[in-house]
Design a protein around this motif. Structure first.
Motif, short mmCIF file in Angstrom:
data_model
loop_
_atom_site.label_atom_id
_atom_site.label_comp_id
_atom_site.label_asym_id
_atom_site.label_seq_id
_atom_site.Cartn_x
_atom_site.Cartn_y
_atom_site.Cartn_z
N ALA A 113 -14.28 -3.14 -0.74
CA ALA A 113 -12.84 -1.93 0.34
C ALA A 113 -14.29 -1.71 0.98
O ALA A 113 -15.54 -1.44 1.38
CB ALA A 113 -12.57 -1.48 -0.43
N VAL A 173 1.15 -1.14 -0.44
CA VAL A 173 0.08 0.03 -0.59
C VAL A 173 1.24 1.09 -0.14
O VAL A 173 1.43 1.26 1.09
CB VAL A 173 -0.80 -0.23 1.37
CG1 VAL A 173 -1.69 1.26 1.50
CG2 VAL A 173 -1.79 -1.36 1.28
N ARG A 203 -13.72 2.79 -6.43
CA ARG A 203 -13.86 2.06 -4.96
C ARG A 203 -14.62 1.12 -4.99
O ARG A 203 -16.02 0.92 -5.91
CB ARG A 203 -14.88 2.78 -3.92
CG ARG A 203 -14.66 2.28 -2.78
CD ARG A 203 -15.84 2.38 -1.40
NE ARG A 203 -15.38 4.29 -0.53
CZ ARG A 203 -16.18 4.68 0.09
NH1 ARG A 203 -17.01 3.91 0.28
NH2 ARG A 203 -15.57 5.80 -0.34
N GLN A 260 -2.51 -1.95 -9.78
CA GLN A 260 -2.00 -3.09 -8.39
C GLN A 260 -2.14 -1.94 -7.04
O GLN A 260 -1.72 -1.54 -6.51
CB GLN A 260 -0.56 -2.98 -8.56
CG GLN A 260 -1.02 -5.30 -8.99
CD GLN A 260 -1.61 -5.59 -8.60
OE1 GLN A 260 -2.00 -5.98 -7.83
NE2 GLN A 260 -2.60 -6.62 -9.14
N GLU A 261 -1.94 -0.65 -7.45
CA GLU A 261 -1.52 0.69 -7.12
C GLU A 261 -3.10 0.75 -5.72
O GLU A 261 -4.28 1.02 -6.19
CB GLU A 261 -2.19 2.17 -7.58
CG GLU A 261 -1.02 2.98 -7.02
CD GLU A 261 -0.91 3.93 -8.14
OE1 GLU A 261 -0.16 5.43 -7.72
OE2 GLU A 261 -1.13 4.33 -9.28
N ARG A 262 -2.69 0.97 -4.78
CA ARG A 262 -3.17 0.95 -3.28
C ARG A 262 -3.25 2.06 -2.19
O ARG A 262 -2.12 2.05 -1.98
CB ARG A 262 -3.96 -0.38 -2.39
CG ARG A 262 -4.00 -1.15 -3.93
CD ARG A 262 -4.51 -2.40 -2.33
NE ARG A 262 -3.36 -3.59 -2.52
CZ ARG A 262 -3.14 -4.34 -1.48
NH1 ARG A 262 -4.68 -4.50 -0.85
NH2 ARG A 262 -2.10 -5.04 -0.92
N CYS A 266 -8.85 1.02 -0.08
CA CYS A 266 -9.02 0.69 -0.83
C CYS A 266 -8.27 -1.15 -0.15
O CYS A 266 -8.20 -1.83 -1.39
CB CYS A 266 -7.08 1.16 -1.67
SG CYS A 266 -6.26 0.92 -0.26
N LEU A 267 -8.73 -1.19 0.80
CA LEU A 267 -8.29 -2.50 1.56
C LEU A 267 -9.88 -3.11 2.09
O LEU A 267 -10.72 -2.74 2.36
CB LEU A 267 -8.01 -2.54 2.38
CG LEU A 267 -6.73 -1.59 2.69
CD1 LEU A 267 -5.61 -1.64 3.44
CD2 LEU A 267 -5.70 -2.64 1.41
N THR A 270 -7.83 5.60 4.05
CA THR A 270 -7.76 4.15 3.16
C THR A 270 -9.62 3.92 3.04
O THR A 270 -9.95 3.73 3.51
CB THR A 270 -6.90 3.38 3.71
OG1 THR A 270 -7.01 2.42 2.62
CG2 THR A 270 -7.30 2.29 4.61
#
Length: 270
Positions: free
Chosen positions: A259, A92, A255, A218-220, A118-119, A116
């Motif tokens: 997430a 991340v 989003r 793959q960017e978070r 993104c998770l 955040t």
């Protein structure tokens, strides 16, 4: 004839104490009390504690509702550093506001916030497990405890002030739409009907008018800013002047439906 008067009867004291027979007591009822998650940072790497945290996140985040984590540390500057290392190990990217980092070193910042969205719940639990791993590298340890609870209205308003935009904590990404299987990122909180382009316009105004580019696969990203300063006379970073915040808003992307929006408040223990 003379009559004798008898003395009054003596009071007899015994050790026997009596009480009426009580009626039969009804059976005890079971009462369930909801206790928020609160565990030492050192235990977050244990599988049972990690699963407990995952259950707590799932309970607090029904329908992907936002959750607030209070990460209590012995030194906010080192606590931020510890979280950055854990995020990097989790793949991340933390866009840390330079002004906040500088004021942390000068002890002018009391607490910092990481936002955040993104998770997933499982990835958040894994992130804090890595926080425990990073904490073990410090001597003495930096982390104290982690508390998890649902976001309240005051948190939402405070985050809006910190970021300078309304990120829509309670928006509901659609599972099936023209935006793809990841869901739409253009839903606003209930009761506020706004066109789909409103959020884009706000982000463009903060980021200098440019259209946010499509994020890498793959960017978070996360963003770190000041939550509270040590003195009312010390202002927080102006959102319009934070380069790192602009970078985060540009790379925020759409989003995903699974997430969980999360606020991680890094604050002093005690």
């Amino acid at each position: 004839m003379a009559f004798a008067t008898a003395p009054p009867p003596r009071t007899v004291r015994t050790d026997l104490i009596g009480f009426p027979v009580l009626p039969k007591l009804p059976p005890f009822e079971r009462i369930e009390v909801r206790v928020p998650f609160l565990r030492p940072v050192a235990d977050l790497g244990r599988e049972d504690v990690s699963n407990e945290l995952l259950d707590a996140i799932g309970r607090e985040t029904s329908d992907a509702s936002p959750v607030r984590f209070d990460l209590f540390v012995r030194d906010p500057a080192r606590g931020v550093e510890m979280l950055q290392h854990a995020a990097r190990a989790s793949g991340v990217t933390v866009h840390a506001d330079a002004t906040t980092l500088d004021r942390l070193k000068k002890k002018q910042v009391h607490s910092a916030v990481v936002y955040t969205e993104c998770l997933t719940a499982k990835e958040l639990a894994a992130l804090f497990a890595k926080v425990a791993v990073e904490d073990a590298k410090y001597s003495p340890r930096v982390g104290d405890s982690l508390h998890a609870a649902a976001v309240v209205r005051s948190d939402e308003l405070e985050l809006k002030t910190v970021l300078g935009v309304d990120v829509g904590l309670y928006k509901r990404p659609a599972g099936n739409s023209s935006h793809g299987s990841g869901g739409a990122d253009r839903v606003v909180p209930p009761g506020k009907a706004v066109s789909a382009n409103t959020l884009d316009q706000v982000v463009q105004s903060v980021s200098g008018g440019s259209t946010p580019p499509a994020p890498k696969a793959q960017e978070r990203p996360m963003v770190l800013l000041t939550w509270q300063t040590t003195h009312p006379g010390i202002p927080r970073t102006n959102p319009l002047q934070s380069v790192e915040l602009k970078q985060y808003l540009q790379k925020r992307g759409i989003r995903k439906s699974a997430a969980v929006p999360a606020l991680i408040i890094i604050r002093p223990a005690g």
